[in-house]
Design a protein around this motif. Structure first.
Motif, PDB file in Angstrom:
ATOM      1  N   GLU A   1      22.887  17.412  -7.831  1.00  0.00           N
ATOM      2  CA  GLU A   1      23.410  18.701  -7.386  1.00  0.00           C
ATOM      3  C   GLU A   1      24.902  18.699  -7.673  1.00  0.00           C
ATOM      4  O   GLU A   1      25.610  17.777  -7.265  1.00  0.00           O
ATOM      5  CB  GLU A   1      23.124  18.876  -5.886  1.00  0.00           C
ATOM      6  CG  GLU A   1      23.138  20.306  -5.419  1.00  0.00           C
ATOM      7  CD  GLU A   1      24.523  20.778  -5.015  1.00  0.00           C
ATOM      8  OE1 GLU A   1      25.460  19.978  -4.969  1.00  0.00           O
ATOM      9  OE2 GLU A   1      24.655  21.982  -4.757  1.00  0.00           O
ATOM     10  N   ALA A   2      25.388  19.693  -8.408  1.00  0.00           N
ATOM     11  CA  ALA A   2      26.761  19.654  -8.914  1.00  0.00           C
ATOM     12  C   ALA A   2      27.823  19.856  -7.836  1.00  0.00           C
ATOM     13  O   ALA A   2      28.948  19.393  -7.998  1.00  0.00           O
ATOM     14  CB  ALA A   2      26.936  20.702 -10.013  1.00  0.00           C
ATOM     15  N   ARG A   3      27.498  20.546  -6.750  1.00  0.00           N
ATOM     16  CA  ARG A   3      28.511  20.795  -5.719  1.00  0.00           C
ATOM     17  C   ARG A   3      28.925  19.509  -5.020  1.00  0.00           C
ATOM     18  O   ARG A   3      30.089  19.288  -4.725  1.00  0.00           O
ATOM     19  CB  ARG A   3      27.975  21.768  -4.670  1.00  0.00           C
ATOM     20  CG  ARG A   3      27.808  23.190  -5.125  1.00  0.00           C
ATOM     21  CD  ARG A   3      27.477  24.088  -3.942  1.00  0.00           C
ATOM     22  NE  ARG A   3      27.102  25.409  -4.394  1.00  0.00           N
ATOM     23  CZ  ARG A   3      25.859  25.877  -4.379  1.00  0.00           C
ATOM     24  NH1 ARG A   3      24.868  25.117  -3.937  1.00  0.00           N
ATOM     25  NH2 ARG A   3      25.595  27.090  -4.802  1.00  0.00           N
ATOM     26  N   THR A   4      27.941  18.657  -4.747  1.00  0.00           N
ATOM     27  CA  THR A   4      28.188  17.472  -3.918  1.00  0.00           C
ATOM     28  C   THR A   4      28.007  16.153  -4.662  1.00  0.00           C
ATOM     29  O   THR A   4      28.434  15.113  -4.178  1.00  0.00           O
ATOM     30  CB  THR A   4      27.225  17.459  -2.710  1.00  0.00           C
ATOM     31  OG1 THR A   4      25.878  17.368  -3.211  1.00  0.00           O
ATOM     32  CG2 THR A   4      27.376  18.726  -1.876  1.00  0.00           C
ATOM     33  N   GLY A   5      27.342  16.179  -5.810  1.00  0.00           N
ATOM     34  CA  GLY A   5      27.019  14.953  -6.522  1.00  0.00           C
ATOM     35  C   GLY A   5      25.804  14.241  -5.961  1.00  0.00           C
ATOM     36  O   GLY A   5      25.514  13.101  -6.330  1.00  0.00           O
ATOM     37  N   THR A   6      25.059  14.897  -5.083  1.00  0.00           N
ATOM     38  CA  THR A   6      23.865  14.303  -4.474  1.00  0.00           C
ATOM     39  C   THR A   6      22.748  14.158  -5.507  1.00  0.00           C
ATOM     40  O   THR A   6      22.445  15.101  -6.248  1.00  0.00           O
ATOM     41  CB  THR A   6      23.362  15.182  -3.311  1.00  0.00           C
ATOM     42  OG1 THR A   6      24.408  15.338  -2.361  1.00  0.00           O
ATOM     43  CG2 THR A   6      22.152  14.559  -2.635  1.00  0.00           C
ATOM     44  N   LEU A   7      22.135  12.967  -5.555  1.00  0.00           N
ATOM     45  CA  LEU A   7      21.031  12.722  -6.476  1.00  0.00           C
ATOM     46  C   LEU A   7      19.817  13.541  -6.052  1.00  0.00           C
ATOM     47  O   LEU A   7      19.396  13.514  -4.895  1.00  0.00           O
ATOM     48  CB  LEU A   7      20.677  11.231  -6.479  1.00  0.00           C
ATOM     49  CG  LEU A   7      19.595  10.794  -7.458  1.00  0.00           C
ATOM     50  CD1 LEU A   7      20.062  10.956  -8.899  1.00  0.00           C
ATOM     51  CD2 LEU A   7      19.200   9.346  -7.192  1.00  0.00           C
ATOM     52  N   VAL A   8      19.247  14.280  -7.009  1.00  0.00           N
ATOM     53  CA  VAL A   8      18.078  15.115  -6.747  1.00  0.00           C
ATOM     54  C   VAL A   8      16.805  14.395  -7.185  1.00  0.00           C
ATOM     55  O   VAL A   8      15.812  14.361  -6.469  1.00  0.00           O
ATOM     56  CB  VAL A   8      18.207  16.471  -7.471  1.00  0.00           C
ATOM     57  CG1 VAL A   8      16.940  17.293  -7.331  1.00  0.00           C
ATOM     58  CG2 VAL A   8      19.408  17.241  -6.938  1.00  0.00           C
ATOM     59  N   SER A   9      16.821  13.805  -8.381  1.00  0.00           N
ATOM     60  CA  SER A   9      15.663  13.061  -8.876  1.00  0.00           C
ATOM     61  C   SER A   9      16.127  12.038  -9.894  1.00  0.00           C
ATOM     62  O   SER A   9      17.164  12.193 -10.523  1.00  0.00           O
ATOM     63  CB  SER A   9      14.624  14.006  -9.502  1.00  0.00           C
ATOM     64  OG  SER A   9      15.137  14.607 -10.679  1.00  0.00           O
ATOM     65  N   ARG A  10      15.322  10.981 -10.035  1.00  0.00           N
ATOM     66  CA  ARG A  10      15.641   9.940 -11.016  1.00  0.00           C
ATOM     67  C   ARG A  10      14.360   9.231 -11.414  1.00  0.00           C
ATOM     68  O   ARG A  10      13.569   8.830 -10.561  1.00  0.00           O
ATOM     69  CB  ARG A  10      16.618   8.923 -10.428  1.00  0.00           C
ATOM     70  CG  ARG A  10      17.014   7.819 -11.405  1.00  0.00           C
ATOM     71  CD  ARG A  10      18.029   6.859 -10.768  1.00  0.00           C
ATOM     72  NE  ARG A  10      18.509   5.876 -11.711  1.00  0.00           N
ATOM     73  CZ  ARG A  10      17.915   4.715 -11.957  1.00  0.00           C
ATOM     74  NH1 ARG A  10      16.789   4.390 -11.325  1.00  0.00           N
ATOM     75  NH2 ARG A  10      18.423   3.875 -12.836  1.00  0.00           N
ATOM     76  N   VAL A  11      14.146   9.105 -12.724  1.00  0.00           N
ATOM     77  CA  VAL A  11      13.024   8.331 -13.249  1.00  0.00           C
ATOM     78  C   VAL A  11      13.546   7.472 -14.386  1.00  0.00           C
ATOM     79  O   VAL A  11      14.576   7.768 -14.977  1.00  0.00           O
ATOM     80  CB  VAL A  11      11.869   9.232 -13.758  1.00  0.00           C
ATOM     81  CG1 VAL A  11      11.243  10.009 -12.630  1.00  0.00           C
ATOM     82  CG2 VAL A  11      12.349  10.174 -14.847  1.00  0.00           C
TER      83      VAL A  11
END
Length: 196
Positions: free
Chosen positions: A99-109
């Motif tokens: 998420e660009a506002r906070t840098g929170t990871l949304v998904s990762r594979v």
């Protein structure tokens, strides 16, 4: 007839932010922002930095994207239901979304099979209301993933190898440039079939 261009913005990235030529622009809460991949040679941690074009300054959000230098990184941006997203795919098989506002990871594979890496092209889009990303590899593998979960929705292999560029439209049509060839594939059945 000669067409000229007026320079609307000229700005030098601050010293220490030695970015490679991987840039994408997006809107974050109505503000134009540039996302850039920084990768130094050697065993360092690369990251994605965001720059506010209105104030010409680096935003506080820095995304730790990958470990070490990789000879190819792919960056794509997308807005899904008002949420600005940054997607990243590297040569080692990592596919991640923040998420660009906070840098929170949304998904990762991590795509680690022989046909699914090195990853060389990435695009994001919306198909039937579902946020998706398409990643292409040096071996001609093409995979479609749910942008929010990382779930693989579809995949195929294009004979002829190295995928250099691609795009996806709202109908699930994927345009691919590889080698000396161009192809358009209909991935809509797989993309929309799993939509929630």
């Amino acid at each position: 007839m000669t067409l000229g261009g007026e320079c609307l913005l000229h700005w030098k990235v601050p010293d220490g932010d030695a970015h490679r030529a991987v840039w994408r622009g997006l809107l974050v809460d109505g503000t134009p922002v540039l996302a850039g991949v920084q990768a130094e040679y050697g065993p360092t941690t690369g990251h994605i930095a965001l720059y506010d074009l209105a104030s010409r300054s680096r935003r506080d959000v820095v995304i730790q994207a990958f470990e070490g230098y990789s000879s190819a990184q792919c960056l794509a941006v997308h807005e899904h239901r008002g949420v600005p997203l940054v997607a990243f795919a590297d040569f080692n098989g990592t596919l991640a979304v923040w998420e660009a506002r906070t840098g929170t990871l949304v998904s990762r594979v991590v795509n680690d099979a022989d046909t699914e890496r090195p990853q060389t092209a990435l695009a994001c889009g919306e198909a039937d209301g579902r946020a998706v990303c398409v990643v292409g590899t040096q071996a001609g593998h093409l995979g479609v993933h749910d942008l929010l979960t990382g779930e693989r929705l579809a995949d195929t292999v294009l004979p002829g190898g190295w995928i250099h560029c691609l795009d996806i439209d709202d109908d699930g049509l994927v345009a691919v440039g590889y080698g000396q060839e161009v192809a358009v594939l209909d991935m809509s059945g797989a993309v929309t079939g799993g939509a929630s």
